[in-house]
Scaffold this active site. Structure first.
Site, PDB file in Angstrom:
ATOM      1  N   VAL A 186       6.152 -41.006 -46.309  1.00  0.00           N
ATOM      2  CA  VAL A 186       6.224 -41.997 -45.573  1.00  0.00           C
ATOM      3  C   VAL A 186       7.261 -41.871 -44.251  1.00  0.00           C
ATOM      4  CG1 VAL A 186       6.456 -44.727 -45.257  1.00  0.00           C
ATOM      5  CG2 VAL A 186       5.675 -43.688 -47.401  1.00  0.00           C
ATOM      6  N   ARG A 210       0.430 -47.480 -40.983  1.00  0.00           N
ATOM      7  CA  ARG A 210       0.988 -48.845 -41.789  1.00  0.00           C
ATOM      8  C   ARG A 210       1.260 -49.757 -40.696  1.00  0.00           C
ATOM      9  NH1 ARG A 210       5.212 -49.882 -46.598  1.00  0.00           N
ATOM     10  NH2 ARG A 210       6.968 -48.907 -45.292  1.00  0.00           N
ATOM     11  N   LEU A 270      10.261 -52.042 -54.635  1.00  0.00           N
ATOM     12  CA  LEU A 270      11.386 -52.801 -53.847  1.00  0.00           C
ATOM     13  C   LEU A 270      11.134 -53.974 -53.248  1.00  0.00           C
ATOM     14  CD1 LEU A 270      12.957 -49.373 -52.226  1.00  0.00           C
ATOM     15  CD2 LEU A 270      13.624 -50.660 -54.223  1.00  0.00           C
ATOM     16  N   ASP A 271       9.944 -54.365 -52.402  1.00  0.00           N
ATOM     17  CA  ASP A 271       9.707 -55.273 -51.845  1.00  0.00           C
ATOM     18  C   ASP A 271       9.358 -56.423 -52.974  1.00  0.00           C
ATOM     19  OD1 ASP A 271       9.904 -56.158 -49.068  1.00  0.00           O
ATOM     20  OD2 ASP A 271       8.680 -54.437 -48.731  1.00  0.00           O
ATOM     21  N   GLY A 281       4.778 -51.566 -54.562  1.00  0.00           N
ATOM     22  CA  GLY A 281       5.929 -51.236 -53.778  1.00  0.00           C
ATOM     23  C   GLY A 281       7.035 -52.005 -54.583  1.00  0.00           C
ATOM     24  N   ASP A 330      15.373 -48.832 -46.524  1.00  0.00           N
ATOM     25  CA  ASP A 330      14.644 -49.478 -45.557  1.00  0.00           C
ATOM     26  C   ASP A 330      14.866 -51.149 -45.767  1.00  0.00           C
ATOM     27  OD1 ASP A 330      12.786 -50.130 -47.613  1.00  0.00           O
ATOM     28  OD2 ASP A 330      11.480 -48.768 -46.930  1.00  0.00           O
ATOM     29  N   ARG A 364       9.664 -36.334 -33.839  1.00  0.00           N
ATOM     30  CA  ARG A 364       9.968 -35.149 -34.428  1.00  0.00           C
ATOM     31  C   ARG A 364       9.552 -35.465 -35.983  1.00  0.00           C
ATOM     32  NH1 ARG A 364      14.607 -32.738 -36.453  1.00  0.00           N
ATOM     33  NH2 ARG A 364      16.071 -34.588 -35.894  1.00  0.00           N
ATOM     34  N   GLU A 422       2.875 -55.537 -53.231  1.00  0.00           N
ATOM     35  CA  GLU A 422       4.289 -55.766 -53.437  1.00  0.00           C
ATOM     36  C   GLU A 422       5.025 -57.350 -53.028  1.00  0.00           C
ATOM     37  OE1 GLU A 422       5.664 -53.604 -49.947  1.00  0.00           O
ATOM     38  OE2 GLU A 422       4.161 -54.247 -48.510  1.00  0.00           O
TER      39      GLU A 422
END
Length: 734
Positions: A125, A347, A465-466, A463, A639, A132, A438
């Site tokens: 991700v 995404r 965390l969320d 997901g 994030d 870059r 999530e």
């Protein structure tokens, strides 16, 4: 909650009733539409109708979220503590939060690239706003196992094996031994070890000839050998495939490593990141038309295949471009190739946020709708047969849709892409969708969510965390939640991970779509990754997230150790686990959870430091994802999802009197000093502690905690976007 408005100085172009930010308009008209042969006047007219038709539906779904949350808030106030399971389930069904699940039925997705349908491997991700990084991620399909081991803590430093400025042969020997052991496990020889090999040769008929002390050895499974690179009489690479992933043994007896190696092996190259999410969401800070246009242009360049980025390392400057395909000679003598880049997904943002990139009658349009039309249009060049660096080989565009609440919102996503395909003249179901699992309303209704996208689904992913942030916010009024570390072992978490795999298998995702799991956040701890992340394929996930190309190469070894397809077959035969009770178990503290003042202070400081360390970079530097040192100076990948947990937990503790506002403010000020110290070497960093009131980053951190119950679903985006735009306006960046 209300979002502060700032003076809009953006130059805009009026077209078809839309006020389009000049940078976005110029990108679309001058670059995008000519490339995909669409008429600008018709395109903008179609887009205006698209917003007119779908914006009201988007708003209705958000109103429904708020209605459900208000009803649940009152229920949890009236029934504090851990709810009675039967009564809790009945209540959630009565309000339409929990719906009947279609436990039978298979997804119908067609035209899926094998990277999603059949190959199990790591997934990167990467923030789309860093070109870059995006190019590096696209090129992470193949990685050096030697480099990944040598340059990380995967190889211990004891006994003289420290990585110095030059090549350390002690460390190098350990790397080689590790790699040979890996080959013995993945592509073993009959009665011997790869460490015994004197040479890898190619016979006249193209078959593989392995020699040790004058004797020929053979692979236990000859079918793993595909061919060679270089010439028959002097091969430079031996191409193997195991569990669907490729291994290339690189041979070069003139190489500094190869010339000291018994078989002349200079490296072992692994197929590493099979897929990668180019992220417009949690890992970026894109808050206006200028930001969005730049992000879209990077995605466009990735799909055109001609993107390049100037990179300077030391006294050397070079252009970084997309990798070519990997070519080799098959054992039958024909020329063959392997896809040289990851298979890219994009995404989009979820349904919540709006963006000033386009205004309609002075009102911002839904950002998810804008992403839907522009990212798919920008992906069209990646579908062309003549594009040597294109993306899909079967004509599909892959879009991950995050932060959806239940099957109605997934159905709306399906409707969005119906319209997008119509506008862009694409065949129906060209767009394939990844559904992030999530939010709790998606978790408990996952079967219905899967079937709501049955013709497009190519990916489901936990997901954690969320999902944790949503868990806290959904049951905010039930009582104080357990400490953050304890949330990782809460009953709902195990049920959640199991349920995601079980539902995916039940609806026939294997063979058509990925079943994924979440991120490894400890970017510098690769030894721990090797030890622990193998648990995800062992649990039936055919992909899991990694934070770097190096992490992808190391995690790829797990998919050689674990046959994920066999694991999924075993899980299918065993039958589904009963997960609903666990999923609905609220992580509220019990009478036994009595925290001392020291424990509360520790939790407070840890979370305040984490919030500040991430937020100040987001708001004041526009960095959406980065390695942020924690309170113990350990770098962690952060994030918005990690931010959501920390801010929601402290908001919850404030609601229930575990901590006070004065304690939070005191901690924020002390932790601001620490964060300032941790960023002292950054010339672009603006210290917070010199003037807390003037630090926009510091004020954002305060709002995230003190307004945490107001923010929709506990999302951090409304506050972050408002503060970033405030900062840009104050510093002439808008």
């Amino acid at each position: 909650m209300t979002t502060p408005q700032f003076e809009d100085r953006t130059e805009r172009v009026e077209v078809a009733g839309l006020a389009v930010a000049r940078p976005l308009y110029d990108f679309v008209v001058d670059k995008l539409l000519p490339e995909i042969n669409l008429d600008a006047e018709k395109f903008w007219s179609d887009v205006a109708s698209y917003f007119a038709d779908l914006t009201p539906k988007n708003k209705e779904l958000l109103v429904r979220r708020d209605e459900l949350q208000a009803t649940m808030d009152q229920y949890y106030r009236d029934n504090p503590g851990q709810p009675d399971p039967a009564a809790h389930e009945e209540f959630l069904r009565s309000i339409g939060y929990l719906v009947d699940q279609p436990l039978d039925g298979a997804i119908r997705t067609e035209n899926v690239d094998p990277e999603f349908a059949s190959v199990a491997g790591p997934q990167l991700v990467v923030p789309i706003t860093n070109a870059r990084f995006a190019i590096n991620a696209a090129n992470a399909r193949y990685g050096s196992l030697y480099d990944a081991l040598y340059g990380t803590d995967a190889i211990p430093t004891d006994g003289g094996a420290e990585p110095g400025k030059g090549y350390n042969p002690v460390r190098g020997d350990r790397v080689i031994a590790w790699a040979r052991n890996f080959l013995d496990e993945a592509v073993p020889l009959e009665g011997a070890s790869h460490a015994d090999v004197d040479s890898y040769e190619v016979a006249e008929d193209g078959s593989l000839k392995i020699v040790s002390e004058g004797k020929e050895l053979s692979l236990k499974d000859p079918a793993v050998y595909l061919g060679y690179q270089g010439s028959k009489d002097a091969p430079t690479g031996i191409v193997l495939r195991h569990n669907g992933l490729h291994i290339i043994i690189k041979i070069d007896r003139e190489h500094p490593v190869g010339k000291t190696d018994r078989a002349g092996v200079a490296d072992v190259v692994l197929e590493s990141a099979v897929t990668a999410i180019m992220d417009f969401e949690d890992s970026v800070a894109a808050v206006d038309g200028t930001d969005k246009a730049g992000a879209y242009e990077t995605w466009f360049g990735l799909n055109r295949g001609d993107i390049s980025e100037t990179v300077t390392k030391g006294d050397k400057t070079f252009e970084r471009t997309l990798a070519d395909d990997v070519t080799f000679t098959a054992k039958d003598g024909s020329e063959d190739s392997l896809h040289g880049r990851v298979m890219m997904l994009c995404r989009n943002v979820g349904h919540l946020m709006t963006t000033p990139a386009i205004l309609v009658d002075g009102e911002e349009v839904p950002e998810g709708l804008l992403d839907g039309i522009i990212t798919v249009a920008a992906a069209i060049p990646g579908l062309r047969e003549g594009n040597a660096r294109g993306n899909s080989r079967v004509g599909s565009v892959y879009v991950v849709k995050p932060k959806q609440h239940g099957p109605d919102e997934v159905a709306f996503t399906n409707e969005i892409f119906d319209r997008v395909e119509e506008i862009l003249g694409l065949p129906k179901h060209t767009v394939k969708v990844g559904v992030m699992d999530e939010e709790r309303r998606t978790s408990v209704n996952l079967d219905a969510c899967i079937m709501a996208a049955a013709d497009r689904l190519v990916f489901i992913n936990t997901g954690f965390l969320d999902r944790t942030g949503d868990e806290i916010h959904t049951a905010m009024q039930a009582g104080p939640m357990v400490r953050k570390a304890d949330l990782q072992t809460a009953p709902w978490k195990l049920a959640y991970e199991n349920h995601n795999v079980d539902a995916g298998i039940a609806h026939s995702l294997p063979g058509r779509a990925q079943i994924g799991k979440g991120m490894w956040a400890e970017t510098d701890h690769m030894a721990a990754l090797l030890e622990k992340k193998i648990g995800q394929p062992r649990e039936g996930a055919n992909t899991a997230w990694v934070p770097s190309p190096t992490g992808a190469t190391l995690h790829a070894t797990h998919y050689h150790q674990v046959d994920v397809h066999a694991v999924q077959d075993e899980l299918r035969a065993a039958g589904r686990r009963d997960s609903l009770k666990g999923l609905l178990t609220v992580p509220v503290s019990t009478e036994g959870d009595v925290w001392s003042d020291a424990e509360k202070a520790e939790e407070l400081d840890n979370n305040c430091q984490s919030i500040l360390g991430y937020v100040v970079r987001w708001v004041e530097q526009g960095v959406g994802c980065s390695k942020v040192p924690d309170i113990h100076d350990v770098d962690l990948m952060e994030d918005r999802a990690t931010l959501r947990i920390s801010s929601q937990l402290l908001a919850n503790w404030l609601v229930h009197g575990v901590i006070t506002e004065d304690q939070v403010l005191d901690s924020l000020k002390r932790m601001a000093v620490k964060v300032d110290e941790q960023n002292a070497g950054d010339p672009n960093y603006l210290p917070m502690a010199t003037d807390y009131d003037k630090s926009i980053g510091f004020q954002a951190a305060k709002d995230l905690i003190f307004k945490g119950t107001e923010s929709p679903s506990g999302y951090t985006e409304p506050i972050l976007h408002a503060k970033r735009r405030e900062f840009k306006a104050a510093h002439g960046l808008a």
